[in-house]
Design a protein around this motif. Structure first.
Motif, PDB file in Angstrom:
ATOM      1  N   PRO A  33       0.895  -1.226  -0.015  1.00  0.00           N
ATOM      2  CA  PRO A  33      -0.016  -0.178  -0.019  1.00  0.00           C
ATOM      3  C   PRO A  33       0.923   1.225   0.237  1.00  0.00           C
ATOM      4  O   PRO A  33       1.703   1.270   0.876  1.00  0.00           O
ATOM      5  N   PHE A  34       0.373   2.440  -0.782  1.00  0.00           N
ATOM      6  CA  PHE A  34       1.352   3.468  -0.739  1.00  0.00           C
ATOM      7  C   PHE A  34       0.670   4.444   0.546  1.00  0.00           C
ATOM      8  O   PHE A  34      -0.219   4.448   0.900  1.00  0.00           O
ATOM      9  N   GLY A  35       2.014   5.105   0.974  1.00  0.00           N
ATOM     10  CA  GLY A  35       1.639   5.530   2.484  1.00  0.00           C
ATOM     11  C   GLY A  35       1.477   4.491   3.576  1.00  0.00           C
ATOM     12  O   GLY A  35       1.567   3.296   3.528  1.00  0.00           O
ATOM     13  N   HIS A  36       0.936   4.829   4.861  1.00  0.00           N
ATOM     14  CA  HIS A  36       0.509   4.260   6.077  1.00  0.00           C
ATOM     15  C   HIS A  36      -0.710   3.810   5.816  1.00  0.00           C
ATOM     16  O   HIS A  36      -1.666   4.575   5.371  1.00  0.00           O
ATOM     17  N   SER A  37      -0.848   2.581   5.775  1.00  0.00           N
ATOM     18  CA  SER A  37      -2.022   1.965   5.955  1.00  0.00           C
ATOM     19  C   SER A  37      -2.336   1.244   7.152  1.00  0.00           C
ATOM     20  O   SER A  37      -1.615   0.183   7.768  1.00  0.00           O
ATOM     21  N   PRO A  38      -3.557   1.572   8.327  1.00  0.00           N
ATOM     22  CA  PRO A  38      -3.529   1.080   9.418  1.00  0.00           C
ATOM     23  C   PRO A  38      -4.081  -0.467   9.582  1.00  0.00           C
ATOM     24  O   PRO A  38      -3.761  -0.996  10.560  1.00  0.00           O
ATOM     25  N   ASP A  39      -4.628  -0.789   8.411  1.00  0.00           N
ATOM     26  CA  ASP A  39      -5.311  -2.102   8.422  1.00  0.00           C
ATOM     27  C   ASP A  39      -4.446  -3.036   7.563  1.00  0.00           C
ATOM     28  O   ASP A  39      -4.649  -4.588   7.977  1.00  0.00           O
ATOM     29  N   VAL A  40      -3.752  -2.484   6.653  1.00  0.00           N
ATOM     30  CA  VAL A  40      -3.117  -3.761   5.857  1.00  0.00           C
ATOM     31  C   VAL A  40      -1.613  -3.431   5.651  1.00  0.00           C
ATOM     32  O   VAL A  40      -1.473  -2.202   5.053  1.00  0.00           O
ATOM     33  N   ASP A  41      -0.676  -4.384   5.735  1.00  0.00           N
ATOM     34  CA  ASP A  41       0.772  -4.146   5.563  1.00  0.00           C
ATOM     35  C   ASP A  41       0.988  -4.460   4.091  1.00  0.00           C
ATOM     36  O   ASP A  41       2.058  -4.029   3.270  1.00  0.00           O
ATOM     37  N   ASP A  48      -4.262 -17.438  -9.017  1.00  0.00           N
ATOM     38  CA  ASP A  48      -5.635 -17.689  -9.515  1.00  0.00           C
ATOM     39  C   ASP A  48      -6.335 -16.285  -9.490  1.00  0.00           C
ATOM     40  O   ASP A  48      -7.545 -16.290  -9.894  1.00  0.00           O
ATOM     41  N   GLY A  49      -5.504 -15.297  -9.263  1.00  0.00           N
ATOM     42  CA  GLY A  49      -6.267 -13.768  -9.337  1.00  0.00           C
ATOM     43  C   GLY A  49      -6.878 -13.405  -8.042  1.00  0.00           C
ATOM     44  O   GLY A  49      -7.141 -12.198  -7.933  1.00  0.00           O
ATOM     45  N   THR A  50      -6.973 -14.273  -6.953  1.00  0.00           N
ATOM     46  CA  THR A  50      -7.519 -13.732  -5.650  1.00  0.00           C
ATOM     47  C   THR A  50      -6.453 -12.972  -4.954  1.00  0.00           C
ATOM     48  O   THR A  50      -5.459 -13.119  -5.078  1.00  0.00           O
ATOM     49  N   LEU A  51      -7.161 -11.867  -4.272  1.00  0.00           N
ATOM     50  CA  LEU A  51      -6.316 -10.911  -3.337  1.00  0.00           C
ATOM     51  C   LEU A  51      -6.465 -11.271  -2.083  1.00  0.00           C
ATOM     52  O   LEU A  51      -7.546 -11.670  -1.479  1.00  0.00           O
ATOM     53  N   ASP A  52      -5.350 -11.386  -1.235  1.00  0.00           N
ATOM     54  CA  ASP A  52      -5.572 -11.288   0.391  1.00  0.00           C
ATOM     55  C   ASP A  52      -4.847  -9.976   0.850  1.00  0.00           C
ATOM     56  O   ASP A  52      -3.664  -9.668   0.472  1.00  0.00           O
ATOM     57  N   ARG A  53      -5.721  -9.259   1.464  1.00  0.00           N
ATOM     58  CA  ARG A  53      -5.152  -7.945   2.543  1.00  0.00           C
ATOM     59  C   ARG A  53      -4.755  -8.470   3.762  1.00  0.00           C
ATOM     60  O   ARG A  53      -5.168  -9.252   4.234  1.00  0.00           O
ATOM     61  N   VAL A  54      -3.326  -8.481   3.742  1.00  0.00           N
ATOM     62  CA  VAL A  54      -2.265  -9.010   4.799  1.00  0.00           C
ATOM     63  C   VAL A  54      -1.922  -7.947   6.061  1.00  0.00           C
ATOM     64  O   VAL A  54      -1.364  -6.881   5.626  1.00  0.00           O
TER      65      VAL A  54
END
Length: 136
Positions: A33-41, A48-54
């Motif tokens: 993520p660009f900049g600081h993201s409080p929920d996702v690093d 298969d194209g799926t995304l995981d926010r980690v």
């Protein structure tokens, strides 16, 4: 390098580097993520194209033989309002944890059973433990 003797920001950087290393070897393309993201690093895109926010956490604190991993955010600066932000499985898809021993877990956020902290190293999250990190 020991997590215990590391500045908290550098400890977090080591956790993110460990997550990147492990996720990349599992075949994920990684986005930061660009900049600081409080929920996702990190964001992992699987073949298969799926995304995981980690969300990535690190831990050095042992409690009764288990690692006590804090999930909540309590501020971190002098202007802290006193509000505690608890872990919410809606804000990320996976929790990646690196502990001082090098053990790592990749836990679906809906399986996380705590808003402020969880204990790792016992049977509850054993199925989500992944290959240990190289020695720190």
């Amino acid at each position: 390098m020991s997590l215990r003797r590391t500045h908290p920001r550098a400890q977090g950087d080591l956790g993110e580097a460990s997550a990147i290393e492990w996720l990349a070897r599992q075949g994920a393309k990684l986005w930061l993520p660009f900049g600081h993201s409080p929920d996702v690093d990190l964001i992992a895109e699987w073949p298969d194209g799926t995304l995981d926010r980690v969300q990535v956490k690190t831990c050095t604190r042992v409690q009764n033989g288990r690692y006590a991993v804090y999930l909540c955010t309590r501020g971190g600066n002098q202007s802290w309002s006193g509000l505690v932000k608890r872990f919410d499985p809606v804000r990320c898809d996976r929790l990646f944890v690196l502990v001082e021993s090098g053990q790592r877990w990749f836990i679906p956020s809906k399986q996380v059973g705590g808003g402020t902290a969880i204990l790792l190293g016992g049977p509850k999250y054993a199925e989500f433990e992944v290959e240990s990190a190289p020695a720190l």
